[in-house]
Design an enzyme around this catalytic site. Structure first.
Site, short mmCIF file in Angstrom:
data_model
loop_
_atom_site.label_atom_id
_atom_site.label_comp_id
_atom_site.label_asym_id
_atom_site.label_seq_id
_atom_site.Cartn_x
_atom_site.Cartn_y
_atom_site.Cartn_z
N SER A 73 0.83 -1.20 0.00
CA SER A 73 0.00 0.00 0.00
C SER A 73 0.87 1.26 0.00
O SER A 73 1.46 1.58 -1.01
CB SER A 73 -1.04 0.04 1.11
OG SER A 73 -1.99 1.04 0.80
N HIS A 78 3.98 14.12 6.05
CA HIS A 78 3.72 15.54 5.79
C HIS A 78 4.30 16.32 6.96
O HIS A 78 3.97 16.03 8.11
CB HIS A 78 2.21 15.80 5.68
CG HIS A 78 1.53 14.87 4.73
ND1 HIS A 78 1.51 15.07 3.38
CD2 HIS A 78 0.86 13.71 4.96
CE1 HIS A 78 0.85 14.07 2.79
NE2 HIS A 78 0.45 13.24 3.74
N CYS A 93 -1.34 -3.98 3.76
CA CYS A 93 -2.22 -5.12 3.72
C CYS A 93 -1.37 -6.38 3.66
O CYS A 93 -0.16 -6.32 3.44
CB CYS A 93 -3.18 -5.03 2.52
SG CYS A 93 -2.36 -4.79 0.95
#
Length: 140
Positions: A73, A78, A93
């Site tokens: 994934s 940030h 996953c």
């Protein structure tokens, strides 16, 4: 291969989603796209994930967003250097990835004075587990 069969769906999650917030980090780390790229690469390795690609963007006057695309994934970072704050999102996953280990690595790498970590199961859950999860979160 799917994580579970359609139509005969066992009540299990298909992955884990970690939401990590880091506080009081050194400004010089949060405004360094090279360091953030290296941190993404190492976090993917620590999470036992397969890094497919990564990208970083340096904002003016400061701040960096970095994204690691994983076979499992993604990891996103940030930064807000003016606040010493980082928001991290790790979704994996499969049964072998260990996103919590990547979170521990990032806390240390960014020298956070404090942090919060929320780990959510993703996928089809039993109605009882889903209700408990929803009740434990503030949903607006």
């Amino acid at each position: 291969m799917q994580s579970y069969l359609v139509g005969d769906t066992p009540l299990v999650p298909v992955g884990r989603h970690c939401i990590l917030e880091l506080y009081d980090c050194p400004t010089y780390l949060l405004d360094n796209p090279v360091f953030i790229k290296q941190a993404l690469e190492e976090a993917a390795k620590v999470a036992k994930s397969t890094l497919l690609s990564e990208v970083t963007h340096h904002f003016e006057p400061y701040g960096v967003t970095g994204l690691a695309l994983l076979a499992e994934s993604h990891i996103s970072i940030h930064t807000w250097p003016e606040y010493g704050y980082i928001a991290v999102d790790i979704f994996t996953c499969g049964e072998y990835a260990e996103p919590e280990k990547a979170c521990k690595y990032l806390v240390l790498a960014f020298q956070a004075s404090s942090h919060t970590l929320l780990t959510l199961p993703r996928g089809k859950l039993s109605p009882e587990i889903q209700k408990r999860l929803e009740d434990s979160l503030v949903i607006q």
